[in-house]
Motif scaffolding. Structure first.
Motif, PDB file in Angstrom:
ATOM      1  N   GLU A  27       9.860  16.711   4.043  1.00 24.57           N
ATOM      2  CA  GLU A  27       8.741  16.317   3.097  1.00 24.57           C
ATOM      3  C   GLU A  27       7.579  17.288   2.986  1.00 24.57           C
ATOM      4  OE1 GLU A  27       7.723  12.352   4.740  1.00 24.57           O
ATOM      5  OE2 GLU A  27       9.153  11.422   3.243  1.00 24.57           O
ATOM      6  N   LYS A  28       7.275  17.831   4.352  1.00 31.48           N
ATOM      7  CA  LYS A  28       6.353  18.957   4.188  1.00 31.48           C
ATOM      8  C   LYS A  28       6.767  19.964   3.648  1.00 31.48           C
ATOM      9  CE  LYS A  28       4.134  16.714   8.424  1.00 31.48           C
ATOM     10  NZ  LYS A  28       3.698  17.166   9.852  1.00 31.48           N
ATOM     11  N   ARG A  29       7.704  20.550   3.667  1.00 32.13           N
ATOM     12  CA  ARG A  29       8.396  21.403   2.992  1.00 32.13           C
ATOM     13  C   ARG A  29       8.206  21.399   1.324  1.00 32.13           C
ATOM     14  NH1 ARG A  29      12.836  21.506   7.061  1.00 32.13           N
ATOM     15  NH2 ARG A  29      14.098  20.592   5.293  1.00 32.13           N
ATOM     16  N   GLU A  30       8.620  20.267   0.988  1.00 28.54           N
ATOM     17  CA  GLU A  30       8.359  19.848  -0.179  1.00 28.54           C
ATOM     18  C   GLU A  30       6.935  19.873  -1.086  1.00 28.54           C
ATOM     19  OE1 GLU A  30      10.999  16.501  -0.854  1.00 28.54           O
ATOM     20  OE2 GLU A  30      12.765  17.837  -0.616  1.00 28.54           O
ATOM     21  N   GLY A  31       6.119  19.705   0.044  1.00 20.19           N
ATOM     22  CA  GLY A  31       4.723  19.814  -0.262  1.00 20.19           C
ATOM     23  C   GLY A  31       4.074  18.469  -0.462  1.00 20.19           C
ATOM     24  N   SER A  32       4.757  17.236  -0.154  1.00 16.91           N
ATOM     25  CA  SER A  32       4.381  15.857   0.073  1.00 16.91           C
ATOM     26  C   SER A  32       3.883  15.596   1.487  1.00 16.91           C
ATOM     27  CB  SER A  32       5.275  14.888  -0.498  1.00 16.91           C
ATOM     28  OG  SER A  32       6.592  15.002   0.350  1.00 16.91           O
ATOM     29  N   SER A  33       3.054  14.585   1.506  1.00 14.14           N
ATOM     30  CA  SER A  33       2.860  14.280   2.956  1.00 14.14           C
ATOM     31  C   SER A  33       3.685  12.915   3.476  1.00 14.14           C
ATOM     32  CB  SER A  33       1.227  13.564   2.872  1.00 14.14           C
ATOM     33  OG  SER A  33       0.996  12.499   1.974  1.00 14.14           O
ATOM     34  N   CYS A  34       3.487  12.730   4.718  1.00 11.08           N
ATOM     35  CA  CYS A  34       4.330  11.605   5.107  1.00 11.08           C
ATOM     36  C   CYS A  34       3.731  10.461   5.008  1.00 11.08           C
ATOM     37  CB  CYS A  34       4.588  11.857   6.712  1.00 11.08           C
ATOM     38  SG  CYS A  34       5.622  13.305   6.709  1.00 11.08           S
ATOM     39  N   GLY A  35       4.038   9.352   4.309  1.00 18.06           N
ATOM     40  CA  GLY A  35       3.332   8.053   4.130  1.00 18.06           C
ATOM     41  C   GLY A  35       2.824   7.825   2.846  1.00 18.06           C
ATOM     42  N   PHE A  36       1.963   6.650   2.651  1.00  8.47           N
ATOM     43  CA  PHE A  36       1.573   6.330   1.482  1.00  8.47           C
ATOM     44  C   PHE A  36      -0.088   6.520   1.815  1.00  8.47           C
ATOM     45  CE2 PHE A  36       5.340   4.069   1.518  1.00  8.47           C
ATOM     46  CZ  PHE A  36       5.630   3.878   0.010  1.00  8.47           C
ATOM     47  N   LYS A  37      -0.756   6.870   0.573  1.00  5.64           N
ATOM     48  CA  LYS A  37      -1.939   6.981   0.558  1.00  5.64           C
ATOM     49  C   LYS A  37      -2.975   5.667   1.030  1.00  5.64           C
ATOM     50  CE  LYS A  37      -2.177  10.892  -2.243  1.00  5.64           C
ATOM     51  NZ  LYS A  37      -2.565  11.333  -3.773  1.00  5.64           N
ATOM     52  N   LYS A  38      -3.836   5.586   1.590  1.00  4.40           N
ATOM     53  CA  LYS A  38      -4.606   4.100   1.749  1.00  4.40           C
ATOM     54  C   LYS A  38      -5.170   3.624   0.324  1.00  4.40           C
ATOM     55  CE  LYS A  38      -6.017   4.929   6.434  1.00  4.40           C
ATOM     56  NZ  LYS A  38      -7.079   5.221   7.559  1.00  4.40           N
ATOM     57  N   GLU A  39      -5.424   4.366  -0.600  1.00  2.00           N
ATOM     58  CA  GLU A  39      -5.875   4.064  -1.754  1.00  2.00           C
ATOM     59  C   GLU A  39      -4.720   3.303  -2.393  1.00  2.00           C
ATOM     60  OE1 GLU A  39      -6.191   7.776  -1.006  1.00  2.00           O
ATOM     61  OE2 GLU A  39      -7.970   7.204  -0.022  1.00  2.00           O
ATOM     62  N   THR A  40      -3.561   3.800  -2.473  1.00  4.55           N
ATOM     63  CA  THR A  40      -2.762   3.262  -3.244  1.00  4.55           C
ATOM     64  C   THR A  40      -2.198   2.058  -2.632  1.00  4.55           C
ATOM     65  OG1 THR A  40      -1.768   5.502  -3.673  1.00  4.55           O
ATOM     66  CG2 THR A  40      -0.234   3.852  -3.960  1.00  4.55           C
ATOM     67  N   VAL A  41      -2.294   1.944  -1.313  1.00  5.40           N
ATOM     68  CA  VAL A  41      -1.793   0.658  -0.611  1.00  5.40           C
ATOM     69  C   VAL A  41      -2.777  -0.311  -0.993  1.00  5.40           C
ATOM     70  CG1 VAL A  41      -1.738  -0.758   1.624  1.00  5.40           C
ATOM     71  CG2 VAL A  41      -0.699   1.843   1.378  1.00  5.40           C
ATOM     72  N   ASN A  42      -4.104  -0.113  -1.103  1.00  5.49           N
ATOM     73  CA  ASN A  42      -5.154  -0.846  -1.328  1.00  5.49           C
ATOM     74  C   ASN A  42      -5.172  -1.587  -2.507  1.00  5.49           C
ATOM     75  OD1 ASN A  42      -7.900  -2.284  -0.913  1.00  5.49           O
ATOM     76  ND2 ASN A  42      -9.042  -0.712  -1.880  1.00  5.49           N
ATOM     77  N   LYS A  43      -4.769  -0.731  -3.643  1.00  5.80           N
ATOM     78  CA  LYS A  43      -4.680  -0.939  -5.273  1.00  5.80           C
ATOM     79  C   LYS A  43      -3.606  -1.980  -5.042  1.00  5.80           C
ATOM     80  CE  LYS A  43      -6.965   2.696  -7.500  1.00  5.80           C
ATOM     81  NZ  LYS A  43      -6.604   3.773  -8.428  1.00  5.80           N
ATOM     82  N   LEU A  44      -2.458  -1.670  -4.506  1.00  6.25           N
ATOM     83  CA  LEU A  44      -1.272  -2.700  -4.548  1.00  6.25           C
ATOM     84  C   LEU A  44      -1.698  -3.838  -3.961  1.00  6.25           C
ATOM     85  CD1 LEU A  44       1.776  -2.701  -4.889  1.00  6.25           C
ATOM     86  CD2 LEU A  44       2.089  -1.999  -2.417  1.00  6.25           C
ATOM     87  N   LEU A  45      -2.254  -3.924  -2.846  1.00  5.35           N
ATOM     88  CA  LEU A  45      -2.827  -5.250  -2.111  1.00  5.35           C
ATOM     89  C   LEU A  45      -3.561  -5.960  -3.112  1.00  5.35           C
ATOM     90  CD1 LEU A  45      -3.449  -4.260   1.403  1.00  5.35           C
ATOM     91  CD2 LEU A  45      -1.202  -5.574   0.504  1.00  5.35           C
ATOM     92  N   GLN A  46      -4.641  -5.338  -3.720  1.00  3.33           N
ATOM     93  CA  GLN A  46      -5.639  -6.062  -4.733  1.00  3.33           C
ATOM     94  C   GLN A  46      -4.852  -6.699  -5.594  1.00  3.33           C
ATOM     95  OE1 GLN A  46      -8.789  -6.259  -4.079  1.00  3.33           O
ATOM     96  NE2 GLN A  46      -8.891  -5.285  -2.197  1.00  3.33           N
TER      97      GLN A  46
END
Length: 107
Positions: A27-46
């Motif tokens: 994932e790092k080689r492809e330029g993405s980070s490991c895991g979900f952004k907290k903002e995304t998780v918060n919006k999903l929960l909200q």
């Protein structure tokens, strides 16, 4: 995994720790980070809270983000194993669908 994703040799390591580390490196080689952004998780929960005033603290967001990351990786790994069991080199949605009932019971 998206439809027709090829099985990465790094993803099919011998141990779960090796598989997780290799996937994160990929994932790092492809330029993405490991895991979900907290903002995304918060919006999903909200989205699913009945009261708009409900708030989630930072520790809870981190925990849910980690749980989602583990769940998605496990789904991908089980889908890959299902494809291998069928002697295929690509993972389709059907492979994940076949392992989904047991995955949901395990979580």
């Amino acid at each position: 995994m998206h439809r027709g994703a090829a099985l990465a040799p790094e993803f099919l390591g011998d141990s779960k720790a090796d598989r997780g580390r290799s996937l994160c490196e990929m994932e790092k080689r492809e330029g993405s980070s490991c895991g979900f952004k907290k903002e995304t998780v918060n919006k999903l929960l909200q989205h699913y809270f009945k009261d708009d005033k409900t708030q989630v603290n930072d520790d809870a967001l981190s925990l849910v983000a980690e749980l989602l990351k583990v769940f998605v990786r496990e789904a991908a790994a089980r889908g890959a194993r299902q494809a291998q069991a069928e002697d295929l080199t690509k993972v389709d949605v059907e492979h994940v669908e076949k392992v989904l009932p047991q995955l949901l019971l395990d979580f």
